[in-house]
Design a protein around this motif. Sequence first.
Motif, PDB file in Angstrom:
ATOM      1  N   UNK A 829      -8.354   2.556  90.880  1.00  0.00           N
ATOM      2  CA  UNK A 829      -7.333   2.777  89.898  1.00  0.00           C
ATOM      3  C   UNK A 829      -6.409   1.580  90.023  1.00  0.00           C
ATOM      4  N   UNK A 830      -5.685   1.698  88.833  1.00  0.00           N
ATOM      5  CA  UNK A 830      -4.895   0.341  88.174  1.00  0.00           C
ATOM      6  C   UNK A 830      -5.780  -0.725  87.728  1.00  0.00           C
ATOM      7  N   UNK A 831      -6.986  -0.691  87.157  1.00  0.00           N
ATOM      8  CA  UNK A 831      -7.938  -1.568  86.728  1.00  0.00           C
ATOM      9  C   UNK A 831      -8.543  -2.570  87.862  1.00  0.00           C
ATOM     10  N   UNK A 832      -8.502  -1.990  88.893  1.00  0.00           N
ATOM     11  CA  UNK A 832      -9.137  -2.893  89.844  1.00  0.00           C
ATOM     12  C   UNK A 832     -10.568  -2.823  89.891  1.00  0.00           C
ATOM     13  N   UNK A 833     -11.452  -4.050  90.374  1.00  0.00           N
ATOM     14  CA  UNK A 833     -12.747  -3.953  90.599  1.00  0.00           C
ATOM     15  C   UNK A 833     -13.097  -4.328  91.918  1.00  0.00           C
ATOM     16  N   UNK A 834     -13.973  -3.782  92.709  1.00  0.00           N
ATOM     17  CA  UNK A 834     -14.412  -4.290  93.938  1.00  0.00           C
ATOM     18  C   UNK A 834     -15.903  -4.660  93.862  1.00  0.00           C
ATOM     19  N   UNK A 835     -16.218  -5.754  94.490  1.00  0.00           N
ATOM     20  CA  UNK A 835     -17.656  -6.242  94.524  1.00  0.00           C
ATOM     21  C   UNK A 835     -17.954  -6.455  95.983  1.00  0.00           C
ATOM     22  N   UNK A 836     -18.946  -5.863  96.383  1.00  0.00           N
ATOM     23  CA  UNK A 836     -19.669  -6.346  97.720  1.00  0.00           C
ATOM     24  C   UNK A 836     -21.075  -6.833  97.564  1.00  0.00           C
ATOM     25  N   UNK A 837     -21.322  -7.985  97.973  1.00  0.00           N
ATOM     26  CA  UNK A 837     -22.508  -8.658  97.726  1.00  0.00           C
ATOM     27  C   UNK A 837     -23.009  -9.194  98.988  1.00  0.00           C
ATOM     28  N   UNK A 838     -24.501  -8.949  99.292  1.00  0.00           N
ATOM     29  CA  UNK A 838     -25.307  -9.263 100.523  1.00  0.00           C
ATOM     30  C   UNK A 838     -26.114 -10.337 100.218  1.00  0.00           C
ATOM     31  N   UNK A 839     -26.032 -11.530 100.734  1.00  0.00           N
ATOM     32  CA  UNK A 839     -27.173 -12.634 100.405  1.00  0.00           C
ATOM     33  C   UNK A 839     -27.985 -12.864 101.847  1.00  0.00           C
ATOM     34  N   UNK A 840     -29.112 -12.872 101.587  1.00  0.00           N
ATOM     35  CA  UNK A 840     -29.897 -13.003 102.786  1.00  0.00           C
ATOM     36  C   UNK A 840     -29.992 -14.263 103.415  1.00  0.00           C
TER      37      UNK A 840
END
Length: 890
Positions: A829-840
């Motif tokens: 909501x509210x133009x929010x963006x969530x990113x989860x990234x996993x680097x080995x």
Amino acid sequence: MVAAIEIAALRTEGIHCPLGLDVDRPRLSWSFGRPGDRGGRQSAYRIAVATSEERLKTGMPDAWDSGIVSTGAHTSIAYEGASLLPRQRYYWRVTVWDEQGQSSTGAAAWWETGMLSGDRWTGRWIGASAGAGGERRLVQLRRSFDVKGPVARARAYISGLGHYEMRLNGAKVGRRELEPGWTDYDKTVLYSIHDLTSRVRQGENAVGVLLGNGFYRVAGGRYAKFKDSYGEPACLAELVIDYDDGTTEKIVTDRTWSASESPLTFSCIYGGEDYDAGLEQEGWDEPGFAENDSWSRACELPPPRGKLLAQSSPPLAVMKRFPASVVSEPRQGVYVYDLGQNISGWPSIRITGPQGARVKLKPAELLTDEGLANQKYSGSPYELNYALKGGSIEEWRPRFSYYGFRYVQVEGAVPCGKESGGKAGLPVLHGLEGEMIYPDTPACGGFRCSDPLLNRIHENINWAILGNMKSIFTDCPHREKLGWLEQLHLMGPSVMFNYDIEALLDKIMRDMADAQLPSGMVPTTAPEYVVFKEPWHIFRDAAAWGGSYILAAWEMLQRYGSTGPLERHYDGMRRYLDYLTGTADGFILRAGLGDWYDIGPKGPGFAQNTPVELAETAVYFGLARAMRQIAIVLGKEEDAAAYASLAESIKQAFNEAFYDSSSGQYAEGSDAAMAMPLAIGLAPEERRGALLSRLVRHISERGWMTNAGDVGHRYVLLALARGGRSDVVYRMTRSTDTPGYGYQIAHGATTLTEAWDGPTVGKSQNHFMLGHLEEWLYGGLAGLDYRYQPGTGRFIVKVKPAVVGDVAWAEAWQELRPGKASVRWELGPGRTIAIKAEIPANSEGRIYIPAAQDAEVRKSGPEADYLGREDGYAVYRTGPGCYFFKYKNL
């Protein structure tokens, strides 16, 4: 103290614990577990190899001790120990050190050598009795033998051409199907190793072998793409028993074996298979069987010309089963079963009925208007016939022939439950299911998003990949079954995102080497079972096809860190590029297939929109550039300089020949003509913006439809995605009223079809050659991509999501050689963006956040370095670990 880096899996030649390798210096690799809070980068390793597990455990490796090697490299490490012995199991493990000096030792793994040399075989190739010929039944072979004491180890080393099924004491050995893998049998013949230790027993045993024709002998008789034969079906086998007392016994194929005609009365890789169960000899593959007059001494046959080599690529097996969901009766007494999914494999039936009654199965991808099986586009006639032996329920499926199908038409039997409406005395079919065969290799990646249509497209592409993944990558699982090579590099990344195919690609590299002509030319198919001669030589010599010899090896380096294929095939790759240069006219290739199967007024087939010369020369440039990189990796500096000069000459000639300054486009401005110079690097920097804009405009004017084909389409997607126009890819993909992915699904396709409008135009309904979107779904939409960096021995994992259209979230994961990488992004909501990234572990991350200039970015996880902004993204450099970003575009 917990180590910051842990070893998770060990591979030898890209395989976990391979049983049988004919490699003098196998390549060793290892991956890592999840990195700890402090990250995890390897600073050094030590490999220990021993001939027994006990020696390894006690720290006395008698085969090789690498010593401590200070490097981050963990893939394709060549074994440098003592000369390998045949039929020997080698145990190995690795210790790694992280950047803080902490060490971690992984669990042991092993590999086992095969014969290592053709002159170590003592058996003979055997088959049917001398003088037998014509269209006789297929042969079966048997031999009884005694086991004289406790067994430490038992192995079978066996090749049966074209295909074989091995049986021991009344049961099939293992799950392998269509063994051995397809090759040019004049160059290479593969054999398999089976572990029989738990299968042999004290006293009398019996081994049986059924033989099928496969590609070794295509005799025709029904549909056949071609007719040819390398020789009569034959078998070579050595059963080696190592006793607890240290003695060894061999049972080898020779004239002490017995041969008889089998119940297989017809078998053709193209035309189908017939089996008469009334001809079965009960117990023929068991101890105590009394041979009747139909048995005679086996005949020694001339050996095939090819070199014997252990098959190390994953074996084919029945991997999925599909019960029929619908039964119709389009014509009285004719029943059609629907699996609900287009697969490649064979139908399996459960049936009862009187002895000698015959049931005919006719698989097909499509139905006629009447509702009958339609084999018009998939090779006709293909049929499977089974004659019953009578009695209790009989189960049957073919052994040595497969097909691509969704429907199965049944004649001569009545479905269970409909006996009262059928003809009296007909067999009753109690069940029918489709058995899908493909290599027994695990999935190594996954993709999902919020858009059901994109998920369905992803599934259809994967069904097509699996449907055509055999011991080669086929074009289709019915009409041709040939290894058309352009798919290897154009679809290679898409396949590698989903499946671990390093060992399979290594086998196919040998196929291409075997197919290479003395001139250096690599033909369009490998193995080259069909030689296209004039006036069809155009189908034999095309750069986008033969060029896979170079580009597939380069892709293996980038995706797996595998240097072995580059070293083994460098001379052959060099000869191919020399061949292209020798045939070029002023650095322009004038002939080939070009952008095969593009969309034009004449229907799918020969390129219509893009000059063949443009497409072929663009690929030629890409090959020269790839060879420069390969030469650098191998330390061949003079070659690298020569290939750089060649690439520059091709680039100059290409732009002079095809760029029209008055119109600002290449050639006539087709999608492929605009995209290939952009994606491959032929277009000068000052033209790139205008070319991309023109490409987008042309696509939009057609209603968001491309006119590119088999070769050009991948470059259209790459040009758009790299140019920041994934929104265009999204709109093209979701369209259901113009030829494309959405159109196929809207018209009932369950796999990817040969033509863009395949479900309505016909043609094959199971091709994977146009599945290039898969690369964008992972690397574009979800935003997960990766590359091996030869100088460091590590991988760089790039996370760069494309937030487009109505997609609310997307995720992808990948088991890379260093370990698991993943990404998930979602809108809030509210133009929010969530990113989860996993680097080995032992990797470096590049995370691109699609945030506006004034966006507020919040980060959690290990330390990350902000590198600035690039093309609308905030860019971070990270080490291993799990990272969270959340931001709001103001």
